[in-house]
Design a protein around this motif. Structure first.
Motif, PDB file in Angstrom:
ATOM      1  N   ALA A   1      38.442  40.425  47.955  1.00 63.87           N
ATOM      2  CA  ALA A   1      39.724  39.720  47.965  1.00 63.87           C
ATOM      3  C   ALA A   1      40.150  39.282  46.570  1.00 63.87           C
ATOM      4  O   ALA A   1      41.209  38.680  46.423  1.00 63.87           O
ATOM      5  N   GLY A   2      39.306  39.553  45.554  1.00 64.45           N
ATOM      6  CA  GLY A   2      39.736  39.285  44.195  1.00 64.45           C
ATOM      7  C   GLY A   2      38.880  38.279  43.459  1.00 64.45           C
ATOM      8  O   GLY A   2      37.809  37.859  43.913  1.00 64.45           O
ATOM      9  N   LEU A   3      39.376  37.890  42.290  1.00 57.50           N
ATOM     10  CA  LEU A   3      38.721  36.900  41.441  1.00 57.50           C
ATOM     11  C   LEU A   3      39.405  35.557  41.625  1.00 57.50           C
ATOM     12  O   LEU A   3      40.621  35.501  41.804  1.00 57.50           O
ATOM     13  N   ARG A   4      38.635  34.495  41.606  1.00 53.02           N
ATOM     14  CA  ARG A   4      39.268  33.183  41.595  1.00 53.02           C
ATOM     15  C   ARG A   4      38.353  32.169  40.909  1.00 53.02           C
ATOM     16  O   ARG A   4      37.133  32.321  40.879  1.00 53.02           O
TER      17      ARG A   4
ATOM     18  N   ALA B   1      42.145  50.129  44.074  1.00 56.18           N
ATOM     19  CA  ALA B   1      42.147  49.010  45.017  1.00 56.18           C
ATOM     20  C   ALA B   1      42.920  47.862  44.397  1.00 56.18           C
ATOM     21  O   ALA B   1      43.067  47.765  43.177  1.00 56.18           O
ATOM     22  N   LEU B   2      43.415  46.969  45.262  1.00 55.23           N
ATOM     23  CA  LEU B   2      44.199  45.809  44.837  1.00 55.23           C
ATOM     24  C   LEU B   2      43.678  44.575  45.541  1.00 55.23           C
ATOM     25  O   LEU B   2      43.362  44.613  46.729  1.00 55.23           O
ATOM     26  N   ALA B   3      43.573  43.482  44.813  1.00 57.27           N
ATOM     27  CA  ALA B   3      43.179  42.195  45.403  1.00 57.27           C
ATOM     28  C   ALA B   3      44.037  41.110  44.783  1.00 57.27           C
ATOM     29  O   ALA B   3      44.303  41.128  43.575  1.00 57.27           O
TER      30      ALA B   3
ATOM     31  N   VAL C   1      45.718  38.343  40.140  1.00 49.73           N
ATOM     32  CA  VAL C   1      45.908  39.692  40.670  1.00 49.73           C
ATOM     33  C   VAL C   1      44.906  40.613  39.984  1.00 49.73           C
ATOM     34  O   VAL C   1      44.787  40.609  38.757  1.00 49.73           O
ATOM     35  N   SER C   2      44.174  41.385  40.782  1.00 47.45           N
ATOM     36  CA  SER C   2      43.178  42.308  40.241  1.00 47.45           C
ATOM     37  C   SER C   2      43.463  43.718  40.739  1.00 47.45           C
ATOM     38  O   SER C   2      43.690  43.932  41.932  1.00 47.45           O
TER      39      SER C   2
ATOM     40  N   GLY D   1      46.871  33.884  37.520  1.00 42.25           N
ATOM     41  CA  GLY D   1      48.103  33.173  37.842  1.00 42.25           C
ATOM     42  C   GLY D   1      49.302  34.047  38.061  1.00 42.25           C
ATOM     43  O   GLY D   1      50.440  33.567  38.033  1.00 42.25           O
ATOM     44  N   ALA D   2      49.104  35.349  38.319  1.00 40.66           N
ATOM     45  CA  ALA D   2      50.229  36.278  38.389  1.00 40.66           C
ATOM     46  C   ALA D   2      50.945  36.261  39.724  1.00 40.66           C
ATOM     47  O   ALA D   2      52.080  36.715  39.825  1.00 40.66           O
ATOM     48  N   PHE D   3      50.286  35.739  40.780  1.00 38.88           N
ATOM     49  CA  PHE D   3      50.903  35.762  42.100  1.00 38.88           C
ATOM     50  C   PHE D   3      50.892  34.357  42.677  1.00 38.88           C
ATOM     51  O   PHE D   3      49.913  33.619  42.526  1.00 38.88           O
TER      52      PHE D   3
END
Length: 833
Positions: free
Chosen positions: A96-99, A577-579, A615-616, A628-630
């Motif tokens: 689900a991405g980086l946070r 892939a997108l997260a 966003v990754s 912070g892009a989304f």
């Protein structure tokens, strides 16, 4: 070579327990009958029954030379994918991405974080936040609200591509989804006795344990059951381990409940030896025996564990030769397999691990082959000396007299010589170690193979005719099933021969290397021979890449399409892939629409928290991120959106050809709009609306829309739904002509059973593209026929088939199907003479 004693990889802050297939378990009573209440994710509350996992954005403080954070993320994703693809389970995991920060009210997830760890501990994992007992379709359970996988902050001495690290990752993800330790040498065993590899990371015991938590096409229904009770001189043996072993290498286990009752489920049909043994003593870094946290009673107290007894085979034998084999049948239970064992203070031998040396690298577990120069096992373990009697379970191999001796290179280890029978098959084999009136069983102690491990010899990067990066790999020991990894990314194979494989090359960032590993189906990998200096491909780009997303904000509770622009890399559909890095956001569909462009449908949960996220974009081994892009905004009750995929209303498939009818569902104020006000466009072209009622919309896709993703916009008066992307399939096949020996089949010349029919078909595939006859079927009057030949001719395809001799006379409907695309029916007359 050094003996590595690793700590138990349980998240020590968890207040949960395990029993019966080594799960995290709670009991509602302290007396029988006991019902195990498992900790697990509530898949019904998660989109697509999928658990998201996030990786801490800051990453490790240090990486080893030639290693990278992106390579580490690729291994994390591969470990999660291993559990997602486990047979029989409904569980799915998705990156689900980086946070940076986990919101306090985040939806259920797995968090991968990096911290300083105690000496000797490679990683930790397990549930960290859980809810109260809830009722589910399979009975009561404790919902996991959050699980945590803790990795070290310093990777300077840890190669992310190694066998040991990947298995540790897979092990920790197993803890995160609800599994504790097993005693069957599976991936959920501690690293000491673990006997799986990067090529075959899961054992059957792992798969069955997961299936019990998240059943789907259940393995248990296809397997049998062994059940009974274990007592220690008449007293119930809580958490005694019971293992069923087959001579083909299978090992399936369970732990006894507090009343000593046990049940081993999901056992494949066959003959098995069953033995009971205590959990091994806790070693350095373990808080409990075998690193398994005991079960909790209703008051949150641990139930005492029975650990001081001898190991015996059913019905009380001290070795497998004297044991009674159990015949297990699918769907049936073998009952009354009871043990009453004698007390024993400590086991004579435990915690044995094995190694082999196919080259200059110690391989664990031992892999032995008749073609290898060395046919011995190197072993180490607690209480293991050259006085111990070692035997192979079954007749595939033997340990000859005098075959157990100190290892000449390091006498702290034992050398165990083996001799193979000529008919020995491949697969795992079990060992027994007898000493001081006790016996220790090591399932899957070594693996027999018929060939040597694969080895990568040369890597030749290049480009294909379309400019795609390819890598030609030559080597030895390759098979038709050999797989290639670039770090943790499975490579897309283009062609292969006996000693070479050409794959689609992965995208890598500036100064990034991707280690190349060959994996064979027998469990061996090129790391068995090349782990000290594995081959790698270097970066294919001069920069690190950048990205932008539009729209960059969506409110909670909607579904919409987003567009992503990526610079500095050529996106590869096979590897992309997108997260979006926030809880409650799911990337449902993704298309690569250009060299640096993506289109995705995203679902924002109504419960998603207002936040800015990272966003990754993953492209091969490359990881491009933008913090912070989304932004997720607050829910807007006036915003309409399309819910779910746009589908074919007849087949339900998420793909509609030009001219076909499509179905979509609209939620929000637009759902109550007047039918005559609804306007639909597909990639800007106006579509004909067939019907609209209560948000259910049928429309015809414009004939001129190109195949691929298309943006659908729905408006009604002053209301508009957020745009969504739909899949436009290629036009359906069209039968333009049916002939027999050059004569058209029609009412004046019907076809006859047994004749060779030639169909001219448009849109079967792209013009000039070869189509395998096995991919094409023809249906006449409900009877399915196989194609005998498919030939591209003048932009069409000629499909030949023999008309079934049993077909009845009359006017039949005929269709042609290829790759799940079926033509409209045409009339096809048949006459019988």
């Amino acid at each position: 070579m050094k003996q590595a004693v690793l700590a138990a990889a349980i998240f020590l802050g968890a207040t949960s327990a395990a029993s019966g297939y080594y799960h995290f378990v709670h009991y509602r009573t302290r007396t029988a009958p006991f019902q195990a209440i498992y900790e697990k994710f509530n898949l019904a509350a998660l989109p697509g029954q999928t658990v998201p996992f996030f990786v801490a954005e800051q990453g490790p403080q240090q990486m080893g030379a030639g290693d990278s954070f992106a390579s580490l993320v690729s291994q994390i994703r591969l470990a999660a994918r291993t559990w997602s693809e486990a047979e029989g389970s409904s569980l799915r995991l998705t990156f689900a991405g980086l946070r940076t920060v986990v919101p306090a009210q985040a939806s259920p997830s797995i968090e991968v974080v990096f911290q300083e760890l105690p000496p000797g501990v490679l990683a930790l994992g397990g549930p960290s936040v859980r809810g109260s007992i809830a009722e589910g379709p399979d009975g009561p359970f404790v919902p996991i609200e959050r699980a945590t996988v803790v990795l070290p902050a310093d990777f300077s001495q840890q190669a992310t591509w190694s066998e040991s690290f990947f298995l540790t990752l897979t092990h920790e993800f197993g803890h995160a989804v609800g599994l504790q330790h097993s005693l069957t040498s599976s991936v959920m065993s501690t690293s000491i006795t673990r006997a799986t590899t990067k090529s075959k990371p899961l054992a059957l015991d792992d798969v069955i344990g997961l299936d019990i938590l998240y059943p789907s096409r259940s393995l248990q229904a296809a397997g049998g059951t062994i059940q009974g009770r274990i007592t220690v001189e008449g007293t119930s043996a809580n958490m005694a381990s019971v293992v069923a072993l087959s001579l083909d290498g299978t090992a399936v286990s369970a732990l006894a409940h507090p009343d000593g009752a046990y049940q081993i489920r999901g056992i494949p049909g066959g003959s098995y030896y069953v033995y009971a043994h205590p959990l091994p003593p806790a070693i350095v870094g373990e808080a409990y025996n075998a690193g398994i946290t005991p079960p909790l009673d209703p008051d949150g107290r641990y139930l005492p564990v029975s650990t001081s007894f001898e190991t015996v085979f059913y019905p009380g034998a001290k070795d497998a030769v004297s044991a009674q084999a159990m015949v297990v049948s699918p769907g049936l239970a073998v009952e009354g397999v009871n043990f009453d064992v004698k007390r024993r203070q400590t086991p004579a031998v435990f915690g044995v691990q094995t190694f082999s040396f196919p080259g200059q690298v110690a391989v664990k577990p031992a892999h032995l082959s008749p073609e290898a120069a060395r046919s011995f096992i190197v072993a180490a373990g607690y209480g293991l000396t050259d006085k111990v009697a070692v035997n192979v379970l079954g007749g595939s191999a033997i340990v000859p007299p005098g075959g157990v001796k100190p290892y000449p290179v390091d006498p702290r280890y034992l050398q165990i010589d083996t001799q193979f029978n000529l008919g020995s098959g491949e697969g795992a084999r079990h060992l027994t170690f007898a000493a001081d009136g006790d016996v220790y069983v090591l399932p899957s102690a070594f693996r027999l193979t018929r060939r040597l491990a694969p080895q990568v010899v040369t890597l030749l990067p290049g480009s294909d005719a379309e400019g795609n990066r390819i890598v030609s790999i030559t080597g030895t020991g390759f098979t038709p099933e050999t797989r290639i990894l670039f770090d943790g990314v499975p490579a897309e194979v283009i062609t292969r021969t006996t000693d070479s494989i050409t794959v689609l090359g992965p995208s890598t960032a500036l100064n990034q290397r991707a280690v190349v590993v060959a994996l064979n189906a027998d469990g061996q990998s090129s790391l068995f021979l090349q782990s000290n200096a594995p081959p790698a491909v270097d970066s294919d780009s001069g920069d690190f890449g950048s990205l932008a997303i539009s729209p960059a904000q969506l409110p909670a509770g909607v579904e919409a399409a987003v567009e992503i622009e990526v610079n500095g890399t050529s996106l590869q559909p096979e590897y992309a892939a997108l997260a979006l890095g926030a809880s409650g956001i799911t990337v449902r569909d993704l298309w690569v629409t250009g060299r640096g462009r993506m289109t995705a449908n995203v679902v924002v949960s109504p419960l998603a928290l207002a936040t800015n996220s990272t966003v990754s974009v993953i492209n091969g081994v490359r990881l491009i991120s933008l913090p912070g892009a989304f932004q997720v905004g607050v829910a807007n009750p006036r915003q309409s959106s399309v819910i779910g995929r746009v589908t074919d209303p007849v087949s339900g498939r998420a793909g509609v050809p030009p001219g076909g009818t499509a179905l979509l569902i609209v939620a929000g104020p637009l759902a109550s709009a007047a039918a005559n006000s609804i306007r639909v466009t597909v990639d800007g072209e106006l579509a004909v609306v067939s019907s609209y009622s209560s948000g259910q919309l049928l429309f015809r896709v414009p004939a001129g829309v190109e195949p691929g993703p298309a943006i659908v916009r729905v408006t009604g008066g002053s209301d508009a739904a957020l745009p969504i992307a739909m899949q436009i399939d290629p036009p359906l096949p069209v039968i333009t002509l049916a002939q027999v020996s050059g004569t058209k089949v029609d009412a004046s010349r019907p076809a006859q059973p047994g004749e060779l029919i030639a169909l001219t078909v448009a849109n079967l595939a792209d013009p000039g593209v070869e189509v395998s006859p096995s991919a094409v079927s023809i249906t006449v009057g409900g009877v399915v026929h196989s194609a005998v030949a498919v030939t591209p001719v003048n932009g069409n395809h000629i499909v030949q088939f023999l008309l079934d001799r049993g077909i009845s006379a009359g006017a039949h409907a005929m269709t042609v199907a290829a790759n799940d695309r079926t033509s409209e029916p045409i009339p096809f007359p048949v006459r019988r003479n």
